[in-house]
Write a protein that holds these residues in place. Structure first.
Motif, PDB file in Angstrom:
ATOM      1  N   THR A   1       0.796  -1.215   0.110  1.00 14.08           N
ATOM      2  CA  THR A   1       0.034   0.051  -0.009  1.00 14.08           C
ATOM      3  C   THR A   1       1.086   1.158  -0.046  1.00 14.08           C
ATOM      4  O   THR A   1       1.882   1.279   0.538  1.00 14.08           O
ATOM      5  N   GLY A   2       0.673   1.976  -1.003  1.00  8.65           N
ATOM      6  CA  GLY A   2       1.395   3.583  -0.897  1.00  8.65           C
ATOM      7  C   GLY A   2       1.034   4.216   0.497  1.00  8.65           C
ATOM      8  O   GLY A   2      -0.248   4.246   1.040  1.00  8.65           O
ATOM      9  N   ASP A   3       1.902   5.051   0.786  1.00  2.62           N
ATOM     10  CA  ASP A   3       1.883   5.768   2.172  1.00  2.62           C
ATOM     11  C   ASP A   3       0.937   6.948   2.011  1.00  2.62           C
ATOM     12  O   ASP A   3       0.559   7.434   3.009  1.00  2.62           O
ATOM     13  N   ALA A   4       0.734   7.279   0.535  1.00  4.15           N
ATOM     14  CA  ALA A   4      -0.416   8.281   0.485  1.00  4.15           C
ATOM     15  C   ALA A   4      -1.632   8.229  -0.221  1.00  4.15           C
ATOM     16  O   ALA A   4      -2.200   8.871  -0.937  1.00  4.15           O
ATOM     17  N   ASP A   5      -1.646   6.625  -0.076  1.00  5.62           N
ATOM     18  CA  ASP A   5      -3.042   6.297  -0.569  1.00  5.62           C
ATOM     19  C   ASP A   5      -4.158   6.623   0.107  1.00  5.62           C
ATOM     20  O   ASP A   5      -4.502   6.252   1.460  1.00  5.62           O
TER      21      ASP A   5
ATOM     22  N   GLY B   1      -0.522 -15.112   8.602  1.00  9.19           N
ATOM     23  CA  GLY B   1       0.843 -15.108   7.917  1.00  9.19           C
ATOM     24  C   GLY B   1       1.085 -13.851   6.871  1.00  9.19           C
ATOM     25  O   GLY B   1       2.182 -13.903   6.354  1.00  9.19           O
ATOM     26  N   ALA B   2       0.010 -13.240   6.789  1.00  5.74           N
ATOM     27  CA  ALA B   2       0.006 -11.984   5.652  1.00  5.74           C
ATOM     28  C   ALA B   2       1.163 -11.119   6.221  1.00  5.74           C
ATOM     29  O   ALA B   2       1.342 -10.732   7.372  1.00  5.74           O
ATOM     30  N   VAL B   3       1.806 -10.543   5.373  1.00  7.19           N
ATOM     31  CA  VAL B   3       2.673  -9.538   5.370  1.00  7.19           C
ATOM     32  C   VAL B   3       2.317  -8.255   4.654  1.00  7.19           C
ATOM     33  O   VAL B   3       1.902  -8.211   3.511  1.00  7.19           O
ATOM     34  N   ILE B   4       2.621  -6.922   5.308  1.00  4.77           N
ATOM     35  CA  ILE B   4       2.015  -5.725   4.693  1.00  4.77           C
ATOM     36  C   ILE B   4       3.316  -4.888   4.465  1.00  4.77           C
ATOM     37  O   ILE B   4       4.098  -4.857   5.351  1.00  4.77           O
ATOM     38  N   SER B   5       3.247  -4.308   3.352  1.00  2.00           N
ATOM     39  CA  SER B   5       4.625  -3.061   2.908  1.00  2.00           C
ATOM     40  C   SER B   5       4.163  -2.056   2.560  1.00  2.00           C
ATOM     41  O   SER B   5       3.036  -1.967   1.913  1.00  2.00           O
ATOM     42  N   SER B   6       4.959  -0.998   2.773  1.00  2.00           N
ATOM     43  CA  SER B   6       4.552   0.393   2.227  1.00  2.00           C
ATOM     44  C   SER B   6       5.523   0.985   1.080  1.00  2.00           C
ATOM     45  O   SER B   6       6.647   0.477   1.218  1.00  2.00           O
ATOM     46  N   LEU B   7       4.753   1.857   0.411  1.00  4.11           N
ATOM     47  CA  LEU B   7       5.926   2.455  -0.728  1.00  4.11           C
ATOM     48  C   LEU B   7       5.658   3.908  -0.611  1.00  4.11           C
ATOM     49  O   LEU B   7       4.617   4.398  -0.365  1.00  4.11           O
ATOM     50  N   ASP B   8       6.813   4.604  -0.394  1.00  2.00           N
ATOM     51  CA  ASP B   8       7.094   5.720  -0.037  1.00  2.00           C
ATOM     52  C   ASP B   8       6.563   6.807  -1.087  1.00  2.00           C
ATOM     53  O   ASP B   8       6.737   6.844  -2.171  1.00  2.00           O
TER      54      ASP B   8
ATOM     55  N   ALA C   1      -0.367   2.121  -7.481  1.00  2.60           N
ATOM     56  CA  ALA C   1       1.112   1.702  -6.890  1.00  2.60           C
ATOM     57  C   ALA C   1       1.980   1.142  -8.242  1.00  2.60           C
ATOM     58  O   ALA C   1       2.970   1.547  -8.263  1.00  2.60           O
ATOM     59  N   THR C   2       1.425   0.433  -8.850  1.00  2.70           N
ATOM     60  CA  THR C   2       2.163  -0.234 -10.022  1.00  2.70           C
ATOM     61  C   THR C   2       2.886   0.663 -10.982  1.00  2.70           C
ATOM     62  O   THR C   2       3.603   0.672 -11.784  1.00  2.70           O
ATOM     63  N   ILE C   3       1.645   1.813 -11.117  1.00  5.11           N
ATOM     64  CA  ILE C   3       2.117   2.827 -12.263  1.00  5.11           C
ATOM     65  C   ILE C   3       2.832   3.934 -11.614  1.00  5.11           C
ATOM     66  O   ILE C   3       3.691   4.557 -12.131  1.00  5.11           O
TER      67      ILE C   3
END
Length: 259
Positions: free
Chosen positions: A204-208, A225-232, A238-240
């Motif tokens: 997830t983007g941190d500005a989403d 067991g799910a893992v969550i990660s952010s994008l600055d 996000a993919t774009i």
């Protein structure tokens, strides 16, 4: 690359190896995963246009999320795919969750970008109004709203190509099909996350502002067991917006799952 049509779905198939199935969100198409293709070398990549989206034909009846997910399952059967990694964005993450819950043998892993379990009540009402706007000729206005609200300020300021891509993706949708997709998403109901057994990554983007980290975290907390990660400095697409970082997180996750 091969383009195939199976029932209400058009798909692009590239490469050989373990299948990876990519499912776009509302207003998206298979093209939104183009930046990740280099990172998926060595896989058989199946990028879908969901019923009524992109190049897939206009639906003859109202859509539901269940109709979309079962159409994906039938398309996989038609292509001889018996097990795959599933990658989704936004609305596409709900499709992925439904498939993982109902057809667990088909799902090797889930990578969910901008994920949600189901829309909040205010979002449901907004989607109904958006459907009305699409039918009244306001698809360009919808595109402008999405650019203004779903992309991060950083993306809007520094990446005109990403802004243009998102706007083009929306404006090229068939208005009636887009409206029906909005209405399907407005009625989406969460699956029981305890039924999802596949390894799961959420990004997830941190500005989403559409599905913020709190929404992704709530979903991750329910999937074992799910893992969550952010994008600055990243918004909802996000993919774009963050193609390199999204691709790296995806490639790292698939390497871990495939070990």
């Amino acid at each position: 690359m091969t383009t195939v049509t199976i029932g209400p779905i058009v798909a692009e198939v590239t490469g050989e190896g373990m299948p990876v199935v990519m499912i776009h969100g509302l207003g998206g198409t298979s093209n939104m995963f183009q930046p990740q293709m280099a990172a998926l070398s060595g896989y058989r990549v199946v990028r879908l246009d969901l019923p009524g989206s992109g190049r897939s034909p206009k639906p003859f009846e109202p859509l539901t999320m269940e109709i979309m997910s079962e159409a994906v399952v039938r398309a996989m059967d038609g292509m001889g795919v018996t097990r795959a990694h599933f990658i989704g964005h936004s609305m596409g993450t709900i499709v992925c969750q439904q498939i993982a819950a109902k057809h667990p043998a088909l799902v090797a892993s889930l990578a969910l970008f901008g994920a949600l379990a189901e829309p909040a009540e205010a979002t449901r009402l907004g989607l109904v109004k958006r459907a009305q706007l699409a039918r009244s000729g306001g698809i360009a206005d919808i595109a402008d709203q999405i650019v203004a609200n779903a992309l991060s300020a950083h993306t809007r300021e520094t990446s005109p190509a990403a802004v243009a891509f998102v706007r083009e993706s929306i404006t090229r949708q068939d208005p009636e099909s887009y409206a029906r997709t909005c209405e399907a998403l407005a009625k989406a109901v969460a699956v029981d996350p305890r039924r999802i057994a596949a390894p799961t990554l959420l990004v997830t983007g941190d500005a989403d502002t559409v599905n913020p980290m709190s929404v992704g975290q709530a979903l991750a907390d329910g999937i074992k067991g799910a893992v969550i990660s952010s994008l600055d400095r990243c918004g909802h697409w996000a993919t774009i917006e963050c193609p390199r970082e999204s691709s790296q997180k995806l490639a790292d996750f698939l390497r871990r799952v495939d070990r």
